[in-house]
Structure formats: structure tokens, C-alpha cells
Design a protein around this motif. Sequence first.
Motif: not given
Lengths: 362, 362, 362, 362
Positions: B31, B71, B75-76, B78, C228, D16, D117-119, D121, D125-126
Motif C-alpha cells: 500500500a 487512489l 496503491t491502496t 487492495a 481481508p 472497493e 493508504f486503503n480506500d 470510502r 475492499h472490506f
Amino acid sequence: MSSAWGDYIKISIFGESHGEGIGVVLDNLPAGEAIDMDAVLRQMARRAPGRDRSSTPRKEADTPRILSGFLDGKTTGAPLCAVIENTNTRSADYKNIELLPRPGHSDYPGFVRYGGFNDVRGGGHFSGRLTAPLTFAGAVCRQILLRRGIHIGGHVAAIAGVKDTPFDMVNVSAAQLDALSEIYFPLNDREKETEMREKIEAARLSLDSVGGIAEIAAVGVPAGIGSPMFYGVENVLSSIMYGVPAVKGLEFGIGFGAADLRGSQDNDPYEMVDGEIRTKTNNCGGILGGITTGMPIVVRAVVKPTSSIAQEQDTVDLTKRVNAKLSVHGRHDPCIVPRAVPVLESAMAIGLINLLAERGKL
Amino acid sequence: MSSAWGDYIKISIFGESHGEGIGVVLDNLPAGEAIDMDAVLRQMARRAPGRDRSSTPRKEADTPRILSGFLDGKTTGAPLCAVIENTNTRSADYKNIELLPRPGHSDYPGFVRYGGFNDVRGGGHFSGRLTAPLTFAGAVCRQILLRRGIHIGGHVAAIAGVKDTPFDMVNVSAAQLDALSEIYFPLNDREKETEMREKIEAARLSLDSVGGIAEIAAVGVPAGIGSPMFYGVENVLSSIMYGVPAVKGLEFGIGFGAADLRGSQDNDPYEMVDGEIRTKTNNCGGILGGITTGMPIVVRAVVKPTSSIAQEQDTVDLTKRVNAKLSVHGRHDPCIVPRAVPVLESAMAIGLINLLAERGKL
Amino acid sequence: MSSAWGDYIKISIFGESHGEGIGVVLDNLPAGEAIDMDAVLRQMARRAPGRDRSSTPRKEADTPRILSGFLDGKTTGAPLCAVIENTNTRSADYKNIELLPRPGHSDYPGFVRYGGFNDVRGGGHFSGRLTAPLTFAGAVCRQILLRRGIHIGGHVAAIAGVKDTPFDMVNVSAAQLDALSEIYFPLNDREKETEMREKIEAARLSLDSVGGIAEIAAVGVPAGIGSPMFYGVENVLSSIMYGVPAVKGLEFGIGFGAADLRGSQDNDPYEMVDGEIRTKTNNCGGILGGITTGMPIVVRAVVKPTSSIAQEQDTVDLTKRVNAKLSVHGRHDPCIVPRAVPVLESAMAIGLINLLAERGKL
Amino acid sequence: MSSAWGDYIKISIFGESHGEGIGVVLDNLPAGEAIDMDAVLRQMARRAPGRDRSSTPRKEADTPRILSGFLDGKTTGAPLCAVIENTNTRSADYKNIELLPRPGHSDYPGFVRYGGFNDVRGGGHFSGRLTAPLTFAGAVCRQILLRRGIHIGGHVAAIAGVKDTPFDMVNVSAAQLDALSEIYFPLNDREKETEMREKIEAARLSLDSVGGIAEIAAVGVPAGIGSPMFYGVENVLSSIMYGVPAVKGLEFGIGFGAADLRGSQDNDPYEMVDGEIRTKTNNCGGILGGITTGMPIVVRAVVKPTSSIAQEQDTVDLTKRVNAKLSVHGRHDPCIVPRAVPVLESAMAIGLINLLAERGKL
């Protein structure tokens, strides 16, 4: 991961050259397969050192003991484990390599990889001796393949520039491969043996070593085995065959020779022969788009000259980090190409049994 | 399995040449990695057809659309999925190959493998077009590697017997690779381009094609990456690089040249240079015992001549099972070696990022 | 595949109850890890039968012999293989099960799976005895984890309806787990032992057996481990923990208890404690979205009653395909829950070491 | 790795919640399998939100677009990719969760895992939305299984303590499962729906949520599928079924109920019925020693109450690292158990198709 391989029938190899023992676990073998252990031992004998003047004087009594997965002469379907005890080891020979990495050997990258904790005696887990359990595993698998009509064999294609007659990639036969796969120093043209042995002896007298090429073939593999992209026959076979120490290149069919051909020369035209679809040539080595064509599978492996040579060589002292000189003592084979042939045949057998399993053909 | 690869960072490639679209999912990317999408597009442009007279006239607007995993330029973590729509397809060209397999193509083994249900239009999933998502994936990975000091580049080492100056395996530099990796038809000796193009044009005028060799290198990979036996650098790289269509052989370092050397010539002596351990030669291509030495990694791939040629060829009718003649129409590149270079660089990048991840070095 | 597990540190277990030997290969362990073999033997002793009246009278001298991967008290980084010889076997006891499958055992599905070729003596590869190498492997891994601050322990949560005090999922401590993990029949409330043993003895006297629940916990696992979807902590741990025979259910945190809760009760509120982020409750068992929260990981496994009971049972004759009666003779443990605890702890250790490796945290 | 699963038929899920799109690649599907896309859409509709008052008001038009691997109504054997565009997203709802992690959600461990850094919103991805491509993949696989006589179905076994009639584990029929698998809110006893819905509505009015249990069964799986130790049916199914968000426990057959039974009660006696070997009870849930017995496979999954509740909850501020209060806004389903049923059925289908492929039974 490292010494485990296989997506369907898995092998897990263990052991270090001068440790307690070496061996292999074969997981997920089909049950009820008769295995002729004498035939397995013959394959292991082809790989064993000490067969002739040109190989290392170390004598191994590499009789594997089967601990599991085998009952009344047949596989039980449970993991089959074979162990070979280590005996006749002389660790003193290897004392100075801990600090002075041998050129051409894994000593230095192994030192970095394992932080200096790896067993360096006799090459440890990097030792060519680890090809004994690999050969055992392959010898088991090739018997299962043979029952399904698949024959594997190979020959010494070249040593020190002396070339054997290559396989006729269209017409190489099961009988030819079966005969080759029972002997030491297999050649299509037996007359080349003398010249090759002279090259090896000359290198030995110069405290040096020579390399060569092994050519391995399989016939009887049906068309339609393998997959495009990453589970192609080339991908799968090379991912296991590079596990044989000293192999630095692999080519399928005409291989690097294709670089100089035109498409009209390289393409293998189809024809009907006795109701079967065959190709007139077999430059593709029996594989197109990663999938078998039904023609013989042919692969060539370059085997680099033995790294352990008695000549003085330049190296560095890993502790003092200064330049140094090194002379490798101990028992070393000036040419391992003949012994590499059965090992590569075995690797191919393990590769092919996985490819067949992937297609539900076991 | 087939079009999925990777034990740590996995890619899953999908699509058929004349279907709705093609693409790739990259699973488990780290990420927070900034990715310059313009740089990715430049890599894809190097692979794209229609760059010059010698390549296929089909024009592709291969702009990938990122669906996930990315995003604000980073990289996220995911899965990152990129899709390329298929446009500009002319399926009529491929009508007769359903029954008449093209020599040198996957048509026949693919027919057997998929029972005739595979999409044969434009080669379907076997199409060289599938190297577009592979190049995308590699272009993403190489930016992540670059941030860790690893540079990858390649050149056209040979076409139709015309040879470029090979890499100096000891001294090939990051700057040299960076420069090569930005251009189409990369060469160490630019003067060879004319002669190579003449060979390609001559083949084209003969309704034929030519093959060649691509040489790819990586510098900056630290020592200690990879493992003995089956997770060696050669095993891992070859298991993905054979996924590039038309590759029939791979060799590392001096490769098949080692067959003619003695150990004293092939072994790479160590020396201290500015406090670093280096080898004076690099015949091993930066890999010993499957593990990196810290020297440049060098691999050569033979790219067979394009199978699709307009000359009439011998084949068989799969339905009637009789001999037949075939002339392949459509748009075909008489030489794909220059376009294969960025694809092979990409495959190497994906291989190396997995090898680094395996050692916890990402 | 079957008895091999692990994406980063792989184990490959082999052996059959009455064959030559059983054992395990651990591939890709980190190098240089000191392993206290006495501590390993203590874990194996916790699993061994013959510890008390309630367990099977068979005495095992399960001292593993290390064949590789271990030198001067430390891992070498090469595969570590341990072998346990089989002795003290009485195959005659199992004669009739070849034709008359024991209810609750794998005899019948194993017969179908292996076509009757599997070694049925003593349960063959299905035997609970195969948990000895699993315990060995886990005992090695937990020492490596301990060096990284991760403590694993468990207790007998229930036997035949008698319940031990469950873990306080918020406050369970390293010291508590360390103490539990050194003893046989581990309990939070030692006073429950008598009642549990009475239930076991009563079952034994009725020629019957009893089941129960094991609760296992780990503390010290940092937040952010796992992924996940399919590489979540629950996925990974359950994929190995179901490898322990007799386990038919696994629940994490409050588990099935969540079915009766409202979200306001089940959600674990966050709070700052001494500058650390913690949850006030730990109904999630230390895992949200497949990823660790940094709180204790808690999992419960139901262990079904021992299938081998001396009471006469209904079965079928596999050859004649008619109904039949069966009385199982031989030495059988009327309750295996206490012995299952160290095995499940070991499975968790192997699972966690892979999860940490996946994140580059080893 | 993370969102890729499968050793034989691999799925790779991407996307996501509020990104461009979500989808799945299915690699290595058999070629020539007719897929009824209307039936696939019906499965996806069972999972979709907005079906009734009790579920989230967000309306999805989750029509997947097939990009590859599907031609003339049949699989081509090449990877099948389906993409669902994201529309109707309201990102503003989720603004404050970036700093204030929601209790019971993956927000905090995800923040640590992905370094922020994960999205985030919509859960990124969860998000439960990622079960849409999982359901698609399962809906494809179950049609292939159906052609081999395997029927999968499930029901809402419990919601907030209200229990449906459980499956008769011996006699559950294909017809019963087929009927259940076509409807929303599947129940064996339809009269329980009112009471369950009342519980859900009561929770909703309290700004709260409720959990429950889903019970899934498969009939028609032949005996002999699966393997001992680590490729048992329980291992494989749980390693994918825990990929369904909110699942915190899985039990097979009588599951945790076995803790209170004696062996004489838990063991399933065999009998001959119309020439077939069957068990009189099925407490093992159709699995012994990891291998199918040929009886129905039954698994129960606990689905925790929806974590997103509108009540004010205690949390922490990740930036300031102080205690905080949080009220979750947005559209949330007070009970996801009915929608989880088709997702779990799909996960089971993907698991079973891999288990069959492993035995060469596809």
C-alpha cells in the motif's frame, strides 16, 4: 519457500551434505501404484558418484529407507518419505570455505541469505548430493508415468565441445529412451565416449573441470497437456529443472536455434500419419502455446563446469573483507554432466506428473 | 491453473484477443506506492503494435482503465485491476483456422486442451495481445522496484543473425538500463538497427518472418535474494518469462556458453571493490545456487519467428482429418523481438518483486 | 495435496501409525533461530498418550531424531526434518476394520479415497499419532514466535458438559498462557479436573468416550497481521486447525454467541490505555476484517468424542456389502481433549508464523 | 496474498465499495460449460441489498459485464472475468471514519495493515459489497456442479435467537435445496419469517442490529472427496467461507454439539440402503477424516450482528490518540443473515469445485 515443489504432487526435499541424513517426502501420490524399488535404485546408481575415474572418489551407499506411504510394493496414497543416511563424510576438507567463498559456488550468496547460519560442510543444503532424493522422487514418478505410456530418457549431448548425435525430435522412440535411461554415460553415438572422457581427464590433470549439455526427451505425452501463459509445459518444467545445481540455461525444441530461422523454417507443418495428427518437424519440442502437441518433448540443459577446482583462485575473506587466494581441496568430480542426466530426467518426470494431474489425467 | 502467477504478489490475467476486454488483477501489492501512470503507458506503448513499418498495421488504443486498488496516485493495498477494452478487431480474418490449425501456433494443442470451446478469434487467450496486461502489471511493479534501487532494462540482442553488442555483465549500469527501457527497438549499438530492419523487411517481402534474442538485465538487486533448489532466481524468473509467447529458451549469465568452458574460466573470482564484494566476471549472471550475488542479473530469451506467415503451409483439417493447405491472412508482425523486450522486462519485474517479497524485502 | 501446509513456512507431514516412522519437514524456517529441544520434547510429552489412567495405555517413546536444518542448537535455514520411529505397535488389533469400517472413523471414506490401498493398521495416515510431528513443528515455531513476543497457550474449556472458566478475552496474559502451556490437562480452574476425570472414567467404564472443547489463545500478536477476504487470520488458522483429527467446529472470539447479540453488545468499543489503542471487550477474538487488532486472539475448537469405542456398533461389510456388527478392540483413549490442547496450540503457532511471514514480520 | 483463492480453479476478487468497479476473475474453469446467466443474476439478486424494509435502502444495479472466458453461452476455458460498475455511491457518509474507527469494523486493523493508504470510502475492499463478485463466481461454479449432480442450498437457521427448523442431515434432499436456493429469506419453516422480521425491525428502531446463523448443505457429493490433514473438506471450505464478512464461527455436522455427546451417540452407524452405503445419522456432516462419506455435507456459520449501527459508540481518534465518540450514519442493514445465505452457498460451491478438481472429478 525453497525445497518444496509441486502444485498437485508435491515434493519436499531435506538434508545437508554432512548432516544426519537427506531425503524427500512425496505428497499426494496416487494410491495403489506398484513401484519397483530395484528400478528406483538403478536410477539412483546412475546419479551416484564413484562410478568411474572421472567422477568423485567419494563412495556413497545411497540406499534410501522408505518410512511411509508404501506397503506391499504399492503406494498407499499417504505421503511417501524416503531417507538416506549420511555416512563417509570428511568435514575437515571444507574448513576454510566458511571465510573464503569458493568462486562459482553458492558460498557467498548463501552466507548472505542465511546470515552465516547455514551448514557449509560439504556444501550443506546446496550440495549436489541433494539430487539423490530428487532422483529417488523422479524414479518413483517415472514408473507411474510409464504405466500411462510415457517414457523419459536423456543423453550427454555435449561435453567440453564434443557433441553427441542429438535426438531426432520427430522420431525419437520409447525403446531408445528406455535403453538410454538404464545406463551410465548415456550417448546416442557410443563412439563419442572416448573423446569426451579424454577431455574430462585432461581437465582433471589440469586441476580443472569441464561443462556440457544434457538433452532429455519424453515420448507418449498426449496432446493437450499444459496451459497458456504461466502453467505452460516450459514454465513448469523449467521451474523444477533449474533446481538441479549447475544448470544455467534451458531450451525447448530447437531452442536458441530459432533465433536464426525464418518462420517458414521454424513452423512445424502438420500431416496425417496413420490417422494421427503429427508434425513433420518438431522445432517446437512438442510444445505450442505451453501445451503439448503429442510429439516428443525435448529439452536441453546446459550444465556448467564443476565449480570446485583445485587450482588456486581469487576470492575474498568474508570476515576481514580483503582479497584472498583459495585452493579447494576435497573430492570433486571434474565433469558432472553424465550424472546430471538421470537427475534431469527425474526432474522432468516430477514436472510431467504434475502437468498430467493438473489436467485430471492421472 | 493457467493465467495466474505469483506466490506473494499475484497477477491474474484475463481476456481474449477479440472478446470484450483484457486485463489483469494484481493482488497483494504494498500500500502507499506512488505509481506514475504516464510511465506505465510509455511501457505499454513500447509493446504496442503499429509503431513502425515492420510491425502489424493494427492500431490499438490500449489505454487501461484502473478499476480498483489505486487512489490519489497511490496503491491502496487492495487488488489493483486494470481493464483494456478490445476495439478494432476483424474476426473474419481468422475464420478458417478453426478447422485448419496454423503451424507453429497453439491452434491444434489449444483445440485438444479446450475441446474446441476456446475462443479462436485472433488467437483468443493465446494472443500476443495478452502481453499488454502483463506489461501493465510489470510497469507497476518496476516502479515499486525502482524506489528500492532496482533498475531493469533490455535490448534486442539479435534479429535474424544480426547481433547487437551484448551487455557487459559486470559493468552494465542503472543509467544504461533506464535509457534503454524508455525506447522502442532498444539497442546497445544503434548502428545495428538498419541492418536488423533490412532483415525484417526482406522477410516481410517473402511473406515470411524472423526470430531473435532479447537480453534483459537488472541492477541493484541485493545479494541474498532467492533460495536453493526450487525457489531459485532462475526457477522463478523462468516460470513467468516462459509466459511470454514465442519464448523457447532462456539462459542466465553466460548460459549455454558455459558448455564449452573450463571451471577456471567459468568461475567468477571475487574481489573487494570500494569495500564491496564483487566478482571480476559475471558468467553466472548474478545468480549462484539460485541466490543473487549482488552483481547484475542477466538473462537472454530466444524469441522464435512469428508463426503467422502468409506463405502457404501444410496443415491438416481437424474435422475431416485429412492433409490440407493453409495461407494465413490478417495483420501480422514479421518480427516481434523489439516488442518482446518490454514484455520480458515486465515479466522480470513481476518475478523480482515476488522474490524480494519472499525475503521480506518489500 | 494433503499433508503439506503453508504458503511461507511450509510443513510436510508423513507417516502411518504402524509403518516405519512418522515425521515432518519444515521448509523455509528463518536461519539462526535457537531452538531448545528440551522445550520441544515437553510439548510432545503433553500430547503423548499414556500420561494418566484416562488415556490410551500405549506407551510411546516419541523422541524425534533431527536429520537436517539444525546445527549447534540453531536452525540453519535449510529444511528441518524430524523423524520419529514407530515402535510398540500391535497391528493385529486392527484386523477386521479393513472390511468393517468403524463408525465415526475415516475408514470408509478413506477406503473410497485410496481405493483400498491405504495402510489401515492403527488408522494409518489418519491416526491421531500423526499429531506428534505436527506438535513437533508447532513447538519449533512457537519458540520463534516467543522470541518476537508472541505467547500461545490453551486449556480444556469443557469435557462432557463440565466447563472450565473461559479465558478473559481482554486480559488473558502472557504469563497465564506460558504457565498453561507447560502442563498436562491445563485448566484455568484446577478444581474442575476431578469432575472432568470422573466423566471420562464413567465413559470408559461404559466402553464409551466423551468429547469437549479446547480454547486456545495467543497474546502479543501485533495489530495489522492478516488480510481481508481469503488470507484472514480466521481463514488461515482454520485451514490448519481442522487438520487436527476430531475437530468439527471452530469459533473465534465470542463465536456462535454472536448470533444472539445485538450489534451494540457485540461491537468492541475502542479506548486509549497507556497510550495504546485497545478494545474494552474482545468479542471479535482479536480479529476484525481478517486482520489482528492487537488484542488477544482467542479460538475455540470442539473435539468430538473418540470414535473408537468398545461397544458393539452397526456397520457394513465393505466386501459383501451387507449390514454387520463391529466391536473395536485395542487401546483407545476415552477422551482426547487434554492431549488435543498442545496440538491445537501447535497448529496455531504454525498458522501465526505464516501470517507474520506474509507481512514480512519474521 | 489476500483476495485470491483456490488451488485448482482460482478466483481473484477486486474492487472497493466506492471505486470504479468491482469484479472477479475465475481462472482454469473447465471449457464448454453452459452457464445460464439469468440463473447467475437470480443468485446475485438474493444477495443484493434493498430487497425489503429490513435491508439497506441503497439500490444496486449489479449487472455484471462479462469481459472474457465466455462465448456462445459457454465457458471457453480461458479466465472468465466479470465486472460490476460502481454507481449510486455517497462517499460523504463515511467522512469521519478515517480518523474515528467504527467498533466491530475493520477500520482500525485495516488502517494499521495498509498504513492509512486503503480506500476507506464505504468500507473499501472490506465492504460487504465485495460479496457480489464472490456470489457471481459461486453462481457460475454451482451450475457446473449441478451438471455433476451436486445441489447446494441454505437457510436462515436463526436470527436474534429465533430458530428455523434445522436441516435433517440424513434426509435433506436435492429438491429441498434447489427450492431454497431460489428465494430470498430462505427458511425451512416459513412461519418463522414474521417473528424474525419483528426482531430485525425492533433492532432497527433501537438504532441497533442483530446476528444469526446460516446453515448450508450440499447433496450429491460422492464419497472419497477431500484428503486427511490439511486438504480436508473442513479445511478447504472454512478457508473460503471465512472470506464472507461477519462470519466468526463455522461448525460441520453436529459441530459444537459433539462436546456434550458420548462416542456411542456421536458416531454415525453404517447401513446398507438400496445397495448403497449410508449412515443412519449424520453427525459428522458428511465428512470423516477430512473426506466425504457421500452423505449430505452440512455446515453452519455464525453471522455477527451488523457492525454499523447508528447508536453512539466509544472509539478513539487515530490521529490525536484520545478517546472519542462516534455515531455511524449512512445506509446500513440491521440484519444481513438472509443476504449472507447465498454468499455462503457460493463460497461452498467454489470450495467444492476445487475439491472435486483436486480428485480429478471435474
